[in-house]
Design a protein around this motif. Structure first.
Motif, PDB file in Angstrom:
ATOM      1  N   ARG A  39     -17.817 -11.424  10.411  1.00 15.85           N
ATOM      2  CA  ARG A  39     -16.422 -11.241  10.807  1.00 15.85           C
ATOM      3  C   ARG A  39     -15.930 -12.432  11.634  1.00 15.85           C
ATOM      4  NH1 ARG A  39     -14.402  -7.952   7.159  1.00 15.85           N
ATOM      5  NH2 ARG A  39     -15.249  -5.835   7.178  1.00 15.85           N
ATOM      6  N   LEU A  40     -16.772 -12.931  12.526  1.00 14.26           N
ATOM      7  CA  LEU A  40     -16.401 -14.107  13.316  1.00 14.26           C
ATOM      8  C   LEU A  40     -16.199 -15.322  12.419  1.00 14.26           C
ATOM      9  CD1 LEU A  40     -18.841 -13.598  16.317  1.00 14.26           C
ATOM     10  CD2 LEU A  40     -16.353 -13.733  16.522  1.00 14.26           C
ATOM     11  N   GLN A  83     -15.440 -15.304   9.227  1.00  9.93           N
ATOM     12  CA  GLN A  83     -14.240 -15.056   8.430  1.00  9.93           C
ATOM     13  C   GLN A  83     -12.977 -15.418   9.214  1.00  9.93           C
ATOM     14  OE1 GLN A  83     -13.269 -10.913   7.808  1.00  9.93           O
ATOM     15  NE2 GLN A  83     -12.408 -11.283   5.767  1.00  9.93           N
ATOM     16  N   ALA A  84     -13.030 -15.212  10.540  1.00  4.19           N
ATOM     17  CA  ALA A  84     -11.883 -15.502  11.402  1.00  4.19           C
ATOM     18  C   ALA A  84     -11.824 -16.975  11.822  1.00  4.19           C
ATOM     19  CB  ALA A  84     -11.922 -14.605  12.630  1.00  4.19           C
ATOM     20  N   GLY A  85     -12.718 -17.777  11.277  1.00  4.93           N
ATOM     21  CA  GLY A  85     -12.664 -19.211  11.540  1.00  4.93           C
ATOM     22  C   GLY A  85     -13.499 -19.698  12.701  1.00  4.93           C
ATOM     23  N   ARG A  86     -14.329 -18.831  13.267  1.00  6.21           N
ATOM     24  CA  ARG A  86     -15.193 -19.271  14.364  1.00  6.21           C
ATOM     25  C   ARG A  86     -16.369 -20.072  13.817  1.00  6.21           C
ATOM     26  NH1 ARG A  86     -11.039 -16.605  15.467  1.00  6.21           N
ATOM     27  NH2 ARG A  86     -10.868 -15.317  17.357  1.00  6.21           N
ATOM     28  N   GLY A  88      -9.612 -11.003  18.423  1.00  7.08           N
ATOM     29  CA  GLY A  88      -8.843 -11.359  17.242  1.00  7.08           C
ATOM     30  C   GLY A  88      -9.676 -11.764  16.044  1.00  7.08           C
ATOM     31  N   ALA A  89     -10.948 -11.373  16.049  1.00  7.79           N
ATOM     32  CA  ALA A  89     -11.850 -11.750  14.955  1.00  7.79           C
ATOM     33  C   ALA A  89     -12.110 -10.607  13.984  1.00  7.79           C
ATOM     34  CB  ALA A  89     -13.170 -12.268  15.514  1.00  7.79           C
ATOM     35  N   GLY A  90     -11.277  -9.562  14.050  1.00  2.00           N
ATOM     36  CA  GLY A  90     -11.412  -8.492  13.065  1.00  2.00           C
ATOM     37  C   GLY A  90     -12.184  -7.285  13.527  1.00  2.00           C
TER      38      GLY A  90
END
Length: 310
Positions: free
Chosen positions: A18-19, A21-24, A167-169
């Protein structure tokens, strides 16, 4: 932040994906067999929040050569010693180690190896499992990470971690009472694991049996009494919710320990139940149901190891 997720199993793999996917900036530290599987199939999640497949950045222990900003540690207790050795090169003077293991015993292990300052407190709330294909299957919608400094300070570094995770889902919480949060979760998972493993079934089936509810509620009181004796009384609303969950006659809920037991896998008996029982003994508490569950799972573990040795 550069984040190293130690392991790509049911928990670390889920939140790490998930991180990512959120661009981390996420890298997974994995064993060689999992490395090959992820290279071939990707990291796959089946979830009520949306399925996901990513091609993760992965590394094996021999290839870790520089510190990361965050080490997200989510292995099972029986893999902790190996994980500590594998991740050592990733821990620098400013690295935050964020562990979400069950119980509290791992905190001393990590502090002894890396120093108390490096280690944050952590709680993970998610129900996930690895299926036969290596996919991470989320079993319920709940998904939350809680984190904080052990001394309760809201430091600059933990604020930075909060900004990275938010904000990472999934849900997040920066906590000033992380030790209490960890005890709350420990009582929850110990109660659920104790009841389902000792009585050999999902919560609903247990409560449908004569005296099943009485044993389940007794388990709540025993586990909570240990926390209170250690100075971490479980809040009344939390306890009331736990009582409702374990006495629900229609509930299909099990526990991660029970699911491991059903698969013939190693279970975290000493970390989740045995350590709690030790604290009970130190305070001379009556915890017969907790003791019975420990014995039941210790017998299972011994038989499992004997089978493997043959």
């Amino acid at each position: 932040m550069k984040i190293l997720v130690v392991g790509a199993g049911a928990v670390g793999g889920y939140f790490g994906a998930r991180l990512a996917q959120a661009g981390r900036d996420v890298t997974f530290l994995v064993r060689p067999q999992r490395f090959e599987q992820l290279q071939r199939d990707g990291l796959r999640i089946v979830s009520p929040h949306g399925d996901l497949t990513i091609k993760p950045k992965t590394v094996t222990a021999d290839k870790v050569s520089a510190p990361f900003d965050v080490v997200f540690l989510s292995v099972k207790a029986q893999a902790l010693d190996q994980a500590v050795n594998d991740m050592a090169a990733a821990v620098g003077p400013d690295t935050m180690i964020y562990p979400v293991l069950n119980g509290m015993r791992h905190m001393g292990t990590l502090a002894s190896r890396f120093g108390e300052r490096a280690v944050l407190g952590g709680v993970c709330m998610v129900a996930t499992d690895l299926d036969a294909e290596g996919r991470i299957v989320q079993l319920a919608p709940m998904q939350k990470l809680v984190y904080g400094e052990i001394d309760g300070q809201i430091s600059d570094r933990v604020r930075a971690l909060d900004a990275e995770f938010t904000g990472a889902g999934f849900d997040t919480q920066l906590s000033a009472t992380i030790q209490q949060d960890m005890w709350n979760k420990w009582v929850f998972i110990a109660t659920l694991g104790l009841v389902t493993c000792l009585l050999d079934g999902p919560i609903g089936e247990i409560n449908s049996a004569t005296d099943g509810t009485a044993i389940a509620l007794r388990a709540v009181e025993e586990c909570a009494s240990v926390a209170a004796a250690r100075g971490y009384s479980i809040p009344a609303p939390f306890l009331e919710n736990l009582r409702k969950q374990v006495s629900d006659k229609s509930s299909p809920q099990t526990s991660s320990m029970y699911r491991d037991l059903e698969k013939g896998k190693s279970v975290e008996v000493e970390t989740i139940l045995g350590d709690l029982l030790s604290h009970a003994g130190e305070h001379k508490l009556e915890t017969a149901v907790l003791q019975a569950a420990c014995v039941r799972l210790r017998v299972y573990q011994k038989a499992r190891l004997s089978k493997k040795a043959k």
